[in-house]
Design an enzyme around this catalytic site. Sequence first.
Site, PDB file in Angstrom:
ATOM      1  N   GLY A  81       0.801  -1.242   0.035  1.00 13.43           N
ATOM      2  CA  GLY A  81       0.014  -0.111  -0.102  1.00 13.43           C
ATOM      3  C   GLY A  81       1.054   1.237  -0.234  1.00 13.43           C
ATOM      4  O   GLY A  81       2.217   1.076   0.127  1.00 13.43           O
ATOM      5  N   LYS A 107       4.174  12.152  -3.196  1.00 14.34           N
ATOM      6  CA  LYS A 107       5.132  11.136  -2.781  1.00 14.34           C
ATOM      7  C   LYS A 107       6.066  11.577  -1.715  1.00 14.34           C
ATOM      8  O   LYS A 107       7.041  12.561  -2.060  1.00 14.34           O
ATOM      9  CB  LYS A 107       5.609  10.293  -3.864  1.00 14.34           C
ATOM     10  CG  LYS A 107       6.590   9.291  -3.769  1.00 14.34           C
ATOM     11  CD  LYS A 107       7.145   8.560  -4.925  1.00 14.34           C
ATOM     12  CE  LYS A 107       8.158   7.424  -4.620  1.00 14.34           C
ATOM     13  NZ  LYS A 107       8.768   6.891  -5.775  1.00 14.34           N
ATOM     14  N   ASP A 151       4.010  -4.535  -7.436  1.00 14.73           N
ATOM     15  CA  ASP A 151       3.528  -3.566  -7.084  1.00 14.73           C
ATOM     16  C   ASP A 151       4.069  -2.225  -7.934  1.00 14.73           C
ATOM     17  O   ASP A 151       3.600  -1.297  -7.766  1.00 14.73           O
ATOM     18  CB  ASP A 151       3.863  -3.301  -5.500  1.00 14.73           C
ATOM     19  CG  ASP A 151       5.229  -3.588  -5.062  1.00 14.73           C
ATOM     20  OD1 ASP A 151       5.712  -4.542  -5.338  1.00 14.73           O
ATOM     21  OD2 ASP A 151       5.874  -2.479  -4.576  1.00 14.73           O
ATOM     22  N   ASP A 178       8.067   4.557 -10.588  1.00 16.56           N
ATOM     23  CA  ASP A 178       9.234   4.323  -9.413  1.00 16.56           C
ATOM     24  C   ASP A 178      10.636   4.232  -9.941  1.00 16.56           C
ATOM     25  O   ASP A 178      10.862   3.061 -10.399  1.00 16.56           O
ATOM     26  CB  ASP A 178       8.975   2.959  -8.565  1.00 16.56           C
ATOM     27  CG  ASP A 178       7.638   3.476  -7.393  1.00 16.56           C
ATOM     28  OD1 ASP A 178       7.301   4.369  -7.596  1.00 16.56           O
ATOM     29  OD2 ASP A 178       7.568   2.486  -6.557  1.00 16.56           O
TER      30      ASP A 178
END
Length: 522
Positions: free
Chosen positions: A120, A143, A282, A292
Amino acid sequence: MPRARALPPTTIDLPRADCTSPPQPRGVHPISSPRVFEFDNTYAAELEGLYTSWQGGPARKPAIVILNHKLAQELGVDASALDTPAGAAMLAGSDSTPGANPLAQAYAGHQFGSFNPQLGDGRALLLGELIDVHGKRRDIQLKGSGPTPYSRGGDGRAAIGPILREYLVGEFMHTVGIPTTRALAAVLTGETVYREDSLPGAVLTRVASSHIRVGTFQIFAARGENEKLKRLADYTIQRHLPEIADVADPYLALLRRVVDRQATLVAKWMSIGFVHGVMNTDNTTISGETIDYGPCAFMDEFDSKALFSSIDRGGRYAYDNQPPIAQWNLSRFAETLLVLMDPEDPGRAIPKATGAVEEFGGLYEIRWMAEVRAKLGLKTSEANDRTFIAELHAALDAGDVDYTSFFRRLAAALRGDESQVNELSCETSALRAWIEQWMSRHKAQQTDPLETAAAMDRINPVYIPRNHKVEEALDAATRADYAPFKTLHQLLSAPYTPIPGQEEYATPAPSDFGPYQTFCGT
Ligand code: AMP
Ligand code: MG
């Protein structure tokens, strides 16, 4: 070939993050926040139970480091309203943003092959969605804005270095046409984050087609929460692929489209020499965007086994493992969809799901060869292209040839100067033999060599985010000197145009830079 297999029945009873009550918005800044984003929040409205409403943590002294004016324009956002103390406080997550419905998304994921049933957003908040000037729905996410119920002991924060790395590399990927999440802003929070050193805290405003990942499906599949899984799948189809909503088997169609997008994406990574570094499920988006940029890197000299991440000891995410790993991740995605494809007997859906995942190999090959042919200025395909490309890679590998410079110098060879490309190799015979073959392909295709060279230069960058230059820029930024970051960012925003005097940005790291290592969990 990784195969889709039935998901084992699970009795995992996870602590429900959604019992924790969110902190109240702090509103530390005395000026009331302007309405900058015209939010239209479907994730919050339609997917209740799949996230936790939350707020950002404190930011003592929010200050904008960089704002992406061009992207703001594309989003229909007034950048001048963000470029204010109140705007900085919103982007740091400390002040509430009018119209936002901030939430942390739940997801799980296979990390280095092992399933983690609950990850998560541990340091991110989805503020909401807006419709950009092209009519496309985009997520606005912060973020590094503070801990959430998914932080699992982490501090929920990010340091300025990794935030600027994501800004720099992500925007470069976009510039060179590689699907990616985008960066709208990087702001300092005025908080200190503690890693090996004390570092300035920062927040990235990330823009994405969505933040739905393979891991978003996995968390609900693993819990056996099929109603949530179905809502998520239907929402994903409506949002990303409305054209398949009414086909006979929409979940199979969803799988096939995601396979296609991932094949396209990874072919592009491979063609530019990009090593993502943490291809966990993920970090595998349904949209097909790169997400990412923690331990990522670009290779200087060609190395099919290139690997930079300090924690990837087995080389799981090395350069040439990226296509099979993407396919492995897609198998995990397929598993989550079996129960939707055939609710009565999910096992019956295995053959068709496996077939869809197996399409990856052929699709990847087509996309990858097309990318390489374009880089090489080849207009036609030939039966032995796969061998021809493999021979090139073997020659580049053996000669420790700088991958990025190679294509620019190859174009110079078409202009009559072969010496430049030969200089790049410490073992020239294999490369020379290959270049001769390549020259004869060009003669046979009967195109104007000067035009072909120009076309090659339009797609082969002079500048990439060279690891040593990225590190130099991030080191300086950590000391509040943003000049090297801005120079590098500037060069990378027009990467096909050589700028006299900036040759040092177009060459590999000096030998005293040593082997490059990147770090996760930054
Ligand atoms: P990543 O490696 O950035 O994809 O993150 C993997 C998981 O770790 C995600 O659930 C992140 O939200 C979480 N995470 C990473 N860094 C932090 C941090 N500093 N604090 C809390 N959670 C984190
Ligand atoms: Mg991640």
